[in-house]
Design a protein around this motif. Structure first.
Motif, PDB file in Angstrom:
ATOM      1  N   ALA A 283      51.649-113.519 -43.937  1.00 42.52           N
ATOM      2  CA  ALA A 283      52.805-114.205 -43.349  1.00 42.52           C
ATOM      3  C   ALA A 283      53.636-113.243 -42.509  1.00 42.52           C
ATOM      4  CB  ALA A 283      53.665-114.827 -44.449  1.00 42.52           C
ATOM      5  N   LEU A 284      53.797-112.017 -42.984  1.00 39.46           N
ATOM      6  CA  LEU A 284      54.562-111.033 -42.229  1.00 39.46           C
ATOM      7  C   LEU A 284      53.811-110.626 -40.966  1.00 39.46           C
ATOM      8  CD1 LEU A 284      57.347-109.939 -42.933  1.00 39.46           C
ATOM      9  CD2 LEU A 284      56.274-107.822 -43.698  1.00 39.46           C
TER      10      LEU A 284
ATOM     11  N   ALA B  88      53.122-110.988 -35.023  1.00 40.78           N
ATOM     12  CA  ALA B  88      52.383-111.523 -33.872  1.00 40.78           C
ATOM     13  C   ALA B  88      53.290-112.295 -32.927  1.00 40.78           C
ATOM     14  CB  ALA B  88      51.244-112.407 -34.361  1.00 40.78           C
ATOM     15  N   SER B  89      54.306-112.951 -33.482  1.00 37.54           N
ATOM     16  CA  SER B  89      55.208-113.737 -32.634  1.00 37.54           C
ATOM     17  C   SER B  89      56.128-112.859 -31.799  1.00 37.54           C
ATOM     18  CB  SER B  89      56.046-114.683 -33.503  1.00 37.54           C
ATOM     19  OG  SER B  89      56.960-113.951 -34.307  1.00 37.54           O
ATOM     20  N   SER B  90      56.360-111.616 -32.251  1.00 35.24           N
ATOM     21  CA  SER B  90      57.260-110.732 -31.516  1.00 35.24           C
ATOM     22  C   SER B  90      56.539-109.629 -30.759  1.00 35.24           C
ATOM     23  CB  SER B  90      58.289-110.101 -32.471  1.00 35.24           C
ATOM     24  OG  SER B  90      57.644-109.392 -33.508  1.00 35.24           O
TER      25      SER B  90
ATOM     26  N   GLN C  76      47.458-107.441 -32.938  1.00 38.00           N
ATOM     27  CA  GLN C  76      46.010-107.417 -32.733  1.00 38.00           C
ATOM     28  C   GLN C  76      45.393-106.121 -33.241  1.00 38.00           C
ATOM     29  OE1 GLN C  76      45.546-108.122 -28.544  1.00 38.00           O
ATOM     30  NE2 GLN C  76      46.032-110.310 -28.691  1.00 38.00           N
ATOM     31  N   GLN C  77      46.175-105.053 -33.290  1.00 39.20           N
ATOM     32  CA  GLN C  77      45.654-103.753 -33.699  1.00 39.20           C
ATOM     33  C   GLN C  77      45.932-103.416 -35.164  1.00 39.20           C
ATOM     34  OE1 GLN C  77      45.991-100.427 -30.917  1.00 39.20           O
ATOM     35  NE2 GLN C  77      46.884-101.801 -29.411  1.00 39.20           N
ATOM     36  N   ILE C  78      46.663-104.276 -35.852  1.00 43.80           N
ATOM     37  CA  ILE C  78      46.985-104.045 -37.257  1.00 43.80           C
ATOM     38  C   ILE C  78      46.348-105.140 -38.091  1.00 43.80           C
ATOM     39  CG2 ILE C  78      48.838-103.875 -38.963  1.00 43.80           C
ATOM     40  CD1 ILE C  78      50.664-102.858 -36.730  1.00 43.80           C
ATOM     41  N   HIS C  79      45.588-104.765 -39.091  1.00 43.25           N
ATOM     42  CA  HIS C  79      44.909-105.760 -39.924  1.00 43.25           C
ATOM     43  C   HIS C  79      45.935-106.584 -40.709  1.00 43.25           C
ATOM     44  CE1 HIS C  79      42.198-107.472 -42.953  1.00 43.25           C
ATOM     45  NE2 HIS C  79      41.238-107.222 -42.092  1.00 43.25           N
ATOM     46  N   PRO C  80      45.729-107.901 -40.836  1.00 41.44           N
ATOM     47  CA  PRO C  80      46.696-108.757 -41.545  1.00 41.44           C
ATOM     48  C   PRO C  80      46.931-108.375 -42.996  1.00 41.44           C
ATOM     49  CG  PRO C  80      45.185-110.087 -40.243  1.00 41.44           C
ATOM     50  CD  PRO C  80      44.650-108.684 -40.197  1.00 41.44           C
TER      51      PRO C  80
ATOM     52  N   ARG D  60      51.703-102.147 -45.167  1.00 37.63           N
ATOM     53  CA  ARG D  60      52.517-100.973 -44.848  1.00 37.63           C
ATOM     54  C   ARG D  60      52.682-100.805 -43.333  1.00 37.63           C
ATOM     55  NH1 ARG D  60      51.801 -94.904 -47.408  1.00 37.63           N
ATOM     56  NH2 ARG D  60      53.552 -93.954 -46.333  1.00 37.63           N
ATOM     57  N   ARG D  61      51.607-100.970 -42.581  1.00 35.66           N
ATOM     58  CA  ARG D  61      51.704-100.818 -41.125  1.00 35.66           C
ATOM     59  C   ARG D  61      52.458-101.994 -40.496  1.00 35.66           C
ATOM     60  NH1 ARG D  61      47.578 -99.675 -37.215  1.00 35.66           N
ATOM     61  NH2 ARG D  61      49.276 -98.553 -36.217  1.00 35.66           N
ATOM     62  N   ILE D  62      52.329-103.176 -41.075  1.00 38.48           N
ATOM     63  CA  ILE D  62      53.084-104.322 -40.566  1.00 38.48           C
ATOM     64  C   ILE D  62      54.577-104.066 -40.725  1.00 38.48           C
ATOM     65  CG2 ILE D  62      53.561-106.776 -40.887  1.00 38.48           C
ATOM     66  CD1 ILE D  62      50.618-107.017 -41.933  1.00 38.48           C
ATOM     67  N   VAL D  63      54.958-103.582 -41.902  1.00 37.01           N
ATOM     68  CA  VAL D  63      56.365-103.257 -42.152  1.00 37.01           C
ATOM     69  C   VAL D  63      56.851-102.200 -41.167  1.00 37.01           C
ATOM     70  CG1 VAL D  63      57.896-102.065 -43.781  1.00 37.01           C
ATOM     71  CG2 VAL D  63      56.463-103.958 -44.565  1.00 37.01           C
TER      72      VAL D  63
END
Length: 309
Positions: free
Chosen positions: A138-139, A144-146, A152-156, A160-163
């Protein structure tokens, strides 16, 4: 005069023999090893990270091993500065730096044109709380929306990388993708990747996990627990160490702890392959080639800067 050799980097998934190739190359080219495995930064985290023992290092100097206590957090910006200083020092001594490790971002921080964006503990903590509340997928959708290129380069599943991406976007007002490294070396370098088929890699990981417990991982973790392992955001979450802590707490049996460690290590290896695989600069070599060292040396020498006009 023989032209100087470039910086050498040995990359690829865990359990493929990167450390052994690094030692062999160091003997062949008068090199020194620079660690690029984030878990091996930590003092006392030896068995669970497959850190080479002193005898196994065969007299080859190693840098950036055992530089953090387990309650400290690894930091890419600090590593970038330290690694580049170490590499410069090795070159000044007329020797060859050999970067060895599978932590992709740290490898690129050392070698590539990479701007490290700022960080803020309070902002990060807020995004981590959000991660705990809604989960990584979800995060990732929010990211992806922003910033679609970053997503595309960060696995869902890589929470940690999403944060980190969302933290940077909030702090800078710029897309996280704008701070991602370009595939451009700051100094001449050659990257060697060790290639392995997935079934064999999974088998090797399984053997490594069993050996970790046999060699005393639980005792190692008991000792680290007494000096603050659980306080460390990075060290306490390291694969194998988190499971050993759960075994010591009675949450997992030994069989369960080993199985979970193996599963997570295999997933980590797939992420490493996804990280390094698209990089066209990497020269992939079969991990088990009988002439692996000769192939590696030929690749390195072919990448050496031309001498003279």
């Amino acid at each position: 005069m023989t032209p100087p050799l470039p910086i050498i980097a040995i990359v690829g998934p865990t359990a493929t023999g990167k450390s052994d190739l690094g030692i062999a190359l160091a003997h062949s080219v008068d090199g020194e090893i620079v660690n690029a495995d984030a878990s091996q930064f930590y003092r006392g985290m030896d068995i669970g990270t497959a850190k080479l023992t002193l005898p196994e290092r065969e007299g080859v100097p190693h840098h950036l091993l055992d530089v953090l206590d387990v309650h400290e957090e690894a930091n890419v910006a600090a590593y970038q500065q330290d690694a580049r200083e170490v590499i410069a020092g090795i070159c000044e001594r007329g020797r060859v730096p050999i970067l060895v490790g599978g932590s992709g971002l740290y490898v690129r921080a050392a070698l590539d044109d990479l701007r490290i964006p700022p960080t803020d503990p309070a902002v990060r903590a807020r995004w981590e709380a959000r991660l705990d509340a809604v989960g990584a997928p979800a995060l990732h959708a929010q990211l992806a929306s922003s910033d679609a290129p970053a997503a595309q380069q960060i696995h869902p599943s890589n929470g940690r990388r999403i944060v980190r991406a969302l933290e940077v976007i909030e702090l800078t007002g710029e897309p996280f993708s704008a701070t991602m490294p370009t595939r451009e070396f700051v100094s001449p370098a050659v990257m060697l990747g060790l290639q392995i088929d997935r079934p064999t890699l999974h088998d090797r990981i399984g053997v490594r996990i069993e050996r970790m417990w046999h060699d005393g991982l639980l005792d190692e973790v008991r000792g680290l627990d007494r000096i603050g392992l659980r306080e460390g955001r990075t060290a306490s979450r390291a694969i194998g160490y988190a499971q050993a802590l759960q075994q010591l707490d009675g949450i997992l049996t030994e069989t369960q702890a080993q199985a979970e460690t193996a599963t997570l290590t295999r997933k980590f290896a797939r992420r490493q392959q996804s990280w390094f695989g698209p990089d066209p600069r990497i020269h992939w070599l079969p991990y088990d080639a009988p002439d692996l060292l000769d192939r590696a040396l030929a690749t390195v020498r072919a990448a050496a800067p031309a001498s003279g006009p």
